[in-house]
Each structure stands twice: as structure tokens, then as C-alpha cells.
Design a protein around this motif. Structure first.
Motif, mmCIF file in Angstrom:
data_model
loop_
_atom_site.group_PDB
_atom_site.id
_atom_site.type_symbol
_atom_site.label_atom_id
_atom_site.label_comp_id
_atom_site.label_asym_id
_atom_site.label_seq_id
_atom_site.Cartn_x
_atom_site.Cartn_y
_atom_site.Cartn_z
ATOM 1 N N ILE A 85 0.701 -1.263 0.099
ATOM 2 C CA ILE A 85 -0.125 -0.097 -0.045
ATOM 3 C C ILE A 85 0.641 1.114 0.122
ATOM 4 N N ASN A 86 1.301 2.113 -0.976
ATOM 5 C CA ASN A 86 1.778 2.795 -1.083
ATOM 6 C C ASN A 86 0.980 4.162 -1.131
ATOM 7 N N TYR A 87 1.852 4.944 -0.362
ATOM 8 C CA TYR A 87 1.493 6.400 0.245
ATOM 9 C C TYR A 87 3.000 7.589 -1.053
ATOM 10 N N TYR A 88 1.669 8.407 -1.786
ATOM 11 C CA TYR A 88 3.253 9.160 -2.554
ATOM 12 C C TYR A 88 2.459 10.520 -2.352
ATOM 13 N N SER A 89 3.186 11.611 -2.132
ATOM 14 C CA SER A 89 3.084 12.667 -1.808
ATOM 15 C C SER A 89 3.691 13.530 -2.511
ATOM 16 N N LYS A 90 3.936 14.984 -2.848
ATOM 17 C CA LYS A 90 3.956 15.915 -3.580
ATOM 18 C C LYS A 90 4.640 16.260 -2.129
ATOM 19 N N PHE A 97 0.932 12.462 5.573
ATOM 20 C CA PHE A 97 0.527 11.123 5.563
ATOM 21 C C PHE A 97 -0.886 11.186 6.726
ATOM 22 N N GLN A 98 -0.982 11.556 7.733
ATOM 23 C CA GLN A 98 -2.392 11.338 7.957
ATOM 24 C C GLN A 98 -2.995 11.833 6.648
ATOM 25 N N GLU A 99 -3.667 13.071 5.641
ATOM 26 C CA GLU A 99 -4.596 12.586 4.960
ATOM 27 C C GLU A 99 -4.736 11.546 4.068
ATOM 28 N N MET A 100 -3.488 10.874 4.040
ATOM 29 C CA MET A 100 -3.403 9.551 3.318
ATOM 30 C C MET A 100 -3.788 8.388 3.553
ATOM 31 N N ASP A 101 -3.857 8.734 4.549
ATOM 32 C CA ASP A 101 -3.879 7.467 5.597
ATOM 33 C C ASP A 101 -5.924 7.351 5.555
ATOM 34 N N ASP A 126 15.684 9.547 4.963
ATOM 35 C CA ASP A 126 17.384 9.735 4.702
ATOM 36 C C ASP A 126 17.322 8.892 3.861
ATOM 37 N N CYS A 127 16.261 8.661 2.273
ATOM 38 C CA CYS A 127 17.127 8.012 0.877
ATOM 39 C C CYS A 127 17.438 9.282 0.651
ATOM 40 N N ALA A 128 18.621 9.097 -0.337
ATOM 41 C CA ALA A 128 19.608 10.393 -1.586
ATOM 42 C C ALA A 128 17.420 11.209 -2.099
ATOM 43 N N ASN A 129 17.378 9.884 -2.951
ATOM 44 C CA ASN A 129 16.413 10.718 -3.997
ATOM 45 C C ASN A 129 14.848 11.096 -3.786
ATOM 46 N N ALA A 130 14.638 10.660 -2.526
ATOM 47 C CA ALA A 130 13.359 11.086 -1.657
ATOM 48 C C ALA A 130 13.174 12.516 -1.740
ATOM 49 N N SER A 131 12.049 12.459 -2.455
ATOM 50 C CA SER A 131 11.864 14.459 -2.881
ATOM 51 C C SER A 131 10.017 14.386 -2.371
ATOM 52 N N GLY A 132 9.518 13.806 -1.450
ATOM 53 C CA GLY A 132 8.107 13.751 -0.747
ATOM 54 C C GLY A 132 8.055 13.040 0.382
ATOM 55 N N THR A 133 6.635 12.758 0.666
ATOM 56 C CA THR A 133 6.774 11.921 1.906
ATOM 57 C C THR A 133 6.137 10.596 0.724
ATOM 58 N N GLU A 134 6.664 9.743 0.597
ATOM 59 C CA GLU A 134 7.103 8.308 -0.001
ATOM 60 C C GLU A 134 6.710 7.236 0.926
ATOM 61 N N ALA A 135 5.713 6.947 1.888
ATOM 62 C CA ALA A 135 5.328 6.219 2.838
ATOM 63 C C ALA A 135 5.556 5.061 2.290
ATOM 64 N N GLU A 136 5.517 3.880 2.690
ATOM 65 C CA GLU A 136 5.386 3.040 1.959
ATOM 66 C C GLU A 136 4.930 1.844 3.195
ATOM 67 N N LEU A 137 3.608 1.067 2.947
ATOM 68 C CA LEU A 137 3.148 -0.219 3.610
ATOM 69 C C LEU A 137 3.885 -0.939 3.065
ATOM 70 N N ALA A 138 4.670 -2.092 3.700
ATOM 71 C CA ALA A 138 4.613 -3.842 2.633
ATOM 72 C C ALA A 138 4.592 -4.656 3.805
ATOM 73 N N VAL A 139 4.704 -5.927 3.619
ATOM 74 C CA VAL A 139 5.221 -7.091 3.868
ATOM 75 C C VAL A 139 6.434 -7.487 3.578
#
Length: 139
Positions: A85-90, A97-101, A126-139
Motif C-alpha cells: 500500500i503506497n502513499y506518494y505525496s508531493k 501522510f495522515q490525509e492519505m491514511d 534518509d533516502c538520497a532521492n526521496a522528494s516527498g512523502t513516499e511512505a510505503e506499507l508493505a509486508v
């Protein structure tokens, strides 16, 4: 026609760029993803080349404060073997994050989020190329 989702995986400080291609389908909001070549040491390059990653855009918000909420679910031999379940935000903020949740729960994804399926929130801070809220929920 396809969408190219180039992303990076890092293990022990060593980057392994991955390419995930999504074929467009006739169903709006539904794509089929493929990893044509795996670049993780020790794994055969074609280990998941034939695996289809069904990807559904569950919800989105357009504009400069926009985001998208996506779900991927892979089945093998009648069993679910991967859920993402991928949350991608600008916007990189807890409020985004809470709005997407809230949107995820309103769309019925609370079952996956709350009932011990091994999903966890992954920080991309801490990801070098992260540009926004790229939260991911994954198994």
C-alpha cells in the motif's frame, strides 16, 4: 504504452536501482507492473520478470499539494504473497501522510493496515532521492 517507475533499493549502503514498468490497461486507475531485470546481487536477473504486480490507484488528490494512494496485491498458487500500500505525496509532512491514511481507511484498506498482516510504515527520510512523502506499507 507503459509508465516507468524507476526507484532505488539500498542494502548496506550500496544502491541497487530498480526499474518497475507499468503497462496501461483499458481499466482507468489499474496498471500491471513488471520488473524486467532484478539488480540485486545474488538473485537471478529474471527472478521476478514474469511476475505481474497488479497496481490500483485507490485515490488521489490533484494539484501542488497532491498525492496518490496505490495498492498492489500479488497472488501465487491461490495465496496472497505480496501486498503493498503506497502513499506518494508531493508534500513531505505528517499532515499529508495522515490525509492519505484517512483516505486509505475510507476506501476500505483498514483491514490490511490494522489486522496484523505484517504491514509497516517505512520512512524514506534518509533516502538520497526521496522528494516527498513516499511512505510505503508493505509486508
Amino acid at each position: 504504452m507503459f509508465v516507468n517507475d524507476t526507484w532505488g533499493l539500498s542494502c548496506f549502503g550500496v544502491p541497487y536501482p530498480q526499474e518497475l514498468l507499468f503497462n496501461l490497461t483499458d481499466s482507468p486507475g489499474y496498471l500491471e507492473g513488471y520488473v524486467p531485470v532484478t539488480r540485486i546481487p545474488g538473485l537471478p536477473k529474471d527472478v521476478v520478470s514474469k511476475v505481474v504486480f497488479p497496481n490500483t490507484i485507490v485515490d488521489f488528490k490533484a494539484g501542488p499539494q497532491g498525492w496518490s494512494l496505490e495498492m498492489q496485491c500479488v497472488q501465487w498458487m491461490g495465496h496472497v504473497v505480496f501486498v503493498g500500500i503506497n502513499y506518494y505525496s508531493k508534500v513531505n509532512s505528517e499532515a499529508a501522510f495522515q490525509e492519505m491514511d484517512r483516505a486509505a481507511r475510507a476506501r476500505g484498506l483498514g483491514l490490511w493496515l490494522d489486522h496484523g498482516f505484517g504491514l509497516r510504515r517505512v520512512s524514506f527520510t534518509d533516502c538520497a532521492n526521496a522528494s516527498g512523502t513516499e511512505a510505503e506499507l508493505a509486508v
